[in-house]
Design a protein around this motif. Structure first.
Motif, PDB file in Angstrom:
ATOM      1  N   GLU A 166      21.866  -2.083  52.203  1.00  0.00           N
ATOM      2  CA  GLU A 166      21.188  -2.116  53.738  1.00  0.00           C
ATOM      3  C   GLU A 166      20.275  -3.199  53.774  1.00  0.00           C
ATOM      4  OE1 GLU A 166      19.653   1.910  54.203  1.00  0.00           O
ATOM      5  OE2 GLU A 166      21.373   2.970  54.393  1.00  0.00           O
ATOM      6  N   LEU A 167      19.331  -3.632  52.993  1.00  0.00           N
ATOM      7  CA  LEU A 167      18.441  -4.562  52.811  1.00  0.00           C
ATOM      8  C   LEU A 167      18.654  -6.032  52.490  1.00  0.00           C
ATOM      9  CD1 LEU A 167      15.707  -2.755  50.709  1.00  0.00           C
ATOM     10  CD2 LEU A 167      15.620  -3.059  53.257  1.00  0.00           C
ATOM     11  N   LYS A 168      20.191  -6.338  52.147  1.00  0.00           N
ATOM     12  CA  LYS A 168      20.446  -7.703  52.137  1.00  0.00           C
ATOM     13  C   LYS A 168      20.335  -8.605  52.998  1.00  0.00           C
ATOM     14  CE  LYS A 168      23.947  -9.865  49.210  1.00  0.00           C
ATOM     15  NZ  LYS A 168      23.761 -11.298  49.751  1.00  0.00           N
TER      16      LYS A 168
ATOM     17  N   ARG B 283      11.904  -6.664  49.973  1.00  0.00           N
ATOM     18  CA  ARG B 283      12.533  -7.351  48.809  1.00  0.00           C
ATOM     19  C   ARG B 283      12.246  -6.658  47.345  1.00  0.00           C
ATOM     20  NH1 ARG B 283      11.545 -13.539  47.712  1.00  0.00           N
ATOM     21  NH2 ARG B 283       9.450 -12.743  47.445  1.00  0.00           N
ATOM     22  N   ARG B 284      10.739  -6.037  47.609  1.00  0.00           N
ATOM     23  CA  ARG B 284      10.108  -5.463  46.249  1.00  0.00           C
ATOM     24  C   ARG B 284      11.029  -4.150  46.178  1.00  0.00           C
ATOM     25  NH1 ARG B 284       7.538  -1.068  44.993  1.00  0.00           N
ATOM     26  NH2 ARG B 284       7.319  -0.473  47.154  1.00  0.00           N
TER      27      ARG B 284
ATOM     28  N   TYR C 119      14.272  -3.713  47.222  1.00  0.00           N
ATOM     29  CA  TYR C 119      15.555  -4.324  46.811  1.00  0.00           C
ATOM     30  C   TYR C 119      15.419  -4.651  45.193  1.00  0.00           C
ATOM     31  CZ  TYR C 119      19.773  -7.409  46.749  1.00  0.00           C
ATOM     32  OH  TYR C 119      20.841  -7.840  46.422  1.00  0.00           O
ATOM     33  N   ASP C 120      14.492  -5.331  44.759  1.00  0.00           N
ATOM     34  CA  ASP C 120      14.369  -5.707  43.293  1.00  0.00           C
ATOM     35  C   ASP C 120      14.598  -4.490  42.468  1.00  0.00           C
ATOM     36  OD1 ASP C 120      14.605  -8.452  44.207  1.00  0.00           O
ATOM     37  OD2 ASP C 120      12.556  -8.918  43.939  1.00  0.00           O
ATOM     38  N   GLN C 121      13.703  -3.619  42.942  1.00  0.00           N
ATOM     39  CA  GLN C 121      13.439  -2.316  42.219  1.00  0.00           C
ATOM     40  C   GLN C 121      14.639  -1.619  42.053  1.00  0.00           C
ATOM     41  OE1 GLN C 121      10.435   0.197  44.005  1.00  0.00           O
ATOM     42  NE2 GLN C 121      10.128   1.419  42.016  1.00  0.00           N
ATOM     43  N   ASN C 122      15.510  -1.372  42.915  1.00  0.00           N
ATOM     44  CA  ASN C 122      16.790  -0.530  43.001  1.00  0.00           C
ATOM     45  C   ASN C 122      17.860  -1.251  42.417  1.00  0.00           C
ATOM     46  OD1 ASN C 122      16.324   2.172  44.713  1.00  0.00           O
ATOM     47  ND2 ASN C 122      15.040   0.490  45.478  1.00  0.00           N
TER      48      ASN C 122
END
Length: 676
Positions: A87-89, A438-439, A441-444
């Protein structure tokens, strides 16, 4: 006691035999219990080992089940994370453009601020330059006055404390004047007292001759005192000789009253001749008595003059020339200090006057400086602040490139807005939101990548749990087959410990019984030895009793009421006569000495018979000497030397002189005295 010891030994031996038999029984029981406890120990060891294995397997099963639940939870989280990153890309791709836009926007804002600051500094530099130009004359005047004030204050330091010093010196002068009066008064009193004692005027001028005057006066008094002492000694000897003459006259009078032949010429003593001799002796006695009275008067007068001379000597000894010379020196020192203080007061008065002049000038300068102080401060502040800034030309030169940079940044911002498709109103806030996405996104992302690995771990854990449960069932079956009872094991150990304790107590009792037998045997030997010694002592006592009877008979024969009483009775008349003759030589008022059978002494005088406790100390000393002389004469004959051991103890001065005079008179015929 010996029979009692034998009975005790027999009784202890019987107890010892019974105790040893009981020990054998207890040792058999201990062996049986040891075997039983060892069996239980083996069972306990197996039981503990199986229980420990069971516990380890239970822990492993629990750990695997916990890990299985954790892996299942992680798998669910990984599946959710995959959905979030998809969903965040699209949003994450906008971040580089927006970061560049925000960066250019920040640079634009900073340049605007720099331009505003430089403009304010330029305005401030213009204002400060105007202020410095208008206040420069008043500033220079203030600086000149400050230099002048510092000079006056430096001069003032030379005169500071003059008032306090003047007050202090004036007070010190008063103190010296008071001390001077006190020393003068004390010196005058000493000189007056000294003049009265010496009967001549002593002043501070002839004070240095006082030592010679005192020495001469003291020598005169010492010579007078020695002359008077020689006179007293001559009077004492003369009185003694005259008293002996009276004694001889009284002896002759006593002999004449009973004699038939004249003791002087050897002729027959007629009544008329006896009367003439008695008359002649009585007249001679009265003449001698009158001469003794005259000598006693001279003796008393000489003693009185000696006392007066001694008083004068004491007064002279109290005179202290060194002290008076010290007072003269002290007075001179005080007068010298007074002169120094007067000179110092004049100098201090001059300094106080100069100090007042300087203080007046300082006050005028300080008033003018107060008027200029505010403008001086404004000038210094403006000049100091101006040095912190660049010049007007330098500031204008810095403003020009800032204007150029602002134009370039504005162009870049317009290009970035075209790429984003809109003009960001709050770029920093939008960038912050995107960075948060983005945090997330990077976390998941790494969580989503673990899905396959987690599925394999879950399958492996389920297989291990099944194997461990099979092992658990096997161990439970072995524990049940072992049938170990911990309570029965504890009971067997307690019984073994109790039986061992009983064995130790019995062994201790055996040791005590054997020790008791040895001690009683030793006690029996000591009693037998004591019995033999008592038999010997009984024989010795019989011999001593017989000897004591003989000694008592001897003691009774030579006791106070036996042979001693006979010897005292025979010696008493002669001892009484010798004591009386010696005591009469002391010229006391007593006429007779009485000694009873127990040698208790009494004297007879004008007041009747008196015991030794009723006479004075000096009389008691004389009586003691007379008694010892009598005993010496009774045992050894004529006494030629007398050794006295502290005979004047507890006697006053007069009594001591009496005793010396009496002993000199007593032994004037050739006897010697060795006093201690």
């Amino acid at each position: 006691k010996i029979t009692n010891c034998d009975n005790k030994i027999q009784d202890l031996k019987q107890q010892l035999q019974r105790t040893k038999e009981r020990i054998n029984v207890v040792q058999l029981e201990i062996e049986r219990l040891k075997n039983e406890v060892e069996r239980y120990n083996k069972m306990k060891e197996d039981f503990t080992k199986l229980t420990h294995q069971k516990s380890l397997i239970e822990k492993d099963i629990k750990a695997l089940e916990d890990m299985l639940r954790e892996k299942q939870t992680e798998l669910e989280k990984a599946q959710k994370a995959r959905k979030i990153i998809e969903e965040l890309k699209a949003e994450i791709d906008k971040i580089p453009l927006l970061e560049e836009y925000s960066k250019q926007k920040n640079i634009q804002e900073q340049l605007k601020k720099d331009k505003e600051v430089l403009q304010k500094i330029l305005d401030r530099v213009i204002t400060l330059s105007s202020t410095i130009s208008s206040l420069e004359d008043r500033y220079r005047e203030y600086e000149a006055k400050q230099i002048e004030l510092r000079g006056l204050r430096e001069q003032r330091k030379n005169f500071e404390g003059s008032k306090q010093n003047l007050t202090r010196v004036q007070a010190q002068l008063k103190t010296y004047e008071t001390d001077k009066s006190s020393v003068i008064k004390e010196l005058e009193e000493e000189l007056t007292k000294c003049s009265q004692i010496l009967n001549q005027q002593i002043t501070s001028e002839n004070l240095y001759e006082l030592e010679t005057i005192l020495s001469k006066k003291k020598k005169e008094l010492e010579e007078l005192k020695n002359q008077l002492k020689n006179q007293i000694q001559n009077y004492t000897q003369s009185i003694g000789k005259l008293q002996q003459k009276i004694k001889d006259l009284e002896d002759n009078l006593s002999k004449i009253s009973e004699a038939e032949v004249c003791p002087l010429c050897g002729r027959e003593l007629t009544p008329e001749h006896r009367e003439n001799l008695q008359k002649e002796f009585n007249e001679e006695k009265r003449r001698i008595e009158a001469e003794i009275e005259d000598l006693k008067g001279k003796f008393n007068e000489a003693e009185k003059r000696i006392k007066e001379t001694e008083r004068e000597l004491q007064k002279i000894l109290k005179i202290d020339p060194a002290r008076m010379l010290k007072l003269v020196k002290k007075l001179a020192d005080i007068e010298e200090k007074i002169k120094e203080e007067m000179d110092e007061i004049e100098e201090l008065k001059r300094k106080v006057s100069e100090l007042k002049r300087i203080d007046h000038e300082i006050k005028q300068l300080e008033e003018r400086l107060d008027e200029l102080k505010e403008d001086h401060k404004k000038y210094e502040v403006a000049k100091s602040e101006l040095t912190q800034y660049a010049t007007k030309e330098q500031i204008e030169e810095k403003l020009q490139p800032i204007e150029t940079q602002l134009q370039e940044i504005l162009k870049k911002l317009e290009e970035l807005e075209a790429k984003l498709g809109y003009k960001p109103t709050e770029p920093e806030k939008e960038l912050q939101d995107l960075r948060e996405k983005r945090r997330i996104y990077d976390q998941n992302l790494p969580i989503a990548e673990k899905i396959e690995e987690l599925k394999q771990d879950i399958s492996s854990s389920q297989e291990k749990i099944s194997q461990l449960k099979l092992e658990m069932e096997t161990i439970k079956a072995e524990i049940e087959k072992l049938a170990y009872d911990e309570e029965q094991h504890k009971k067997a150990e307690d019984e073994l410990n109790k039986t061992r304790e009983e064995e130790n107590n019995l062994k201790q009792k055996v040791s005590e019984l054997e020790t008791g037998i040895k001690l009683i045997g030793k006690q029996k030997l000591e009693l037998q030895k004591e019995l033999e010694e008592l038999s010997e002592k009984e024989k010795e006592k019989t011999r001593i009793d017989r000897f004591i009877q003989i000694l008592n008979k001897i003691r009774q024969t030579y006791s106070k009421d036996g042979a001693q009483k006979v010897i005292r009775a025979r010696a008493r008349p002669l001892l009484e006569r010798f004591t009386r003759e010696s005591f009469e030589r002391f010229n006391l008022e007593y006429s007779d000495v009485k000694i009873d059978d127990d040698y208790n002494i009494a004297v007879a005088g004008p007041q009747g018979i008196r015991s030794i406790d009723q006479i004075s100390g000096g009389e008691r000393v004389a009586l003691a000497i007379a008694l010892r002389l009598a005993i010496a004469r009774l045992l050894a004959g004529k006494v030629e030397a007398l050794i006295l051991d502290e005979p004047t103890t507890h006697l006053d001065e007069e009594r001591r002189k009496e005793l010396v005079s009496i002993m000199n008179s007593f032994f004037r015929e050739g006897g010697r005295i060795i006093p201690q």
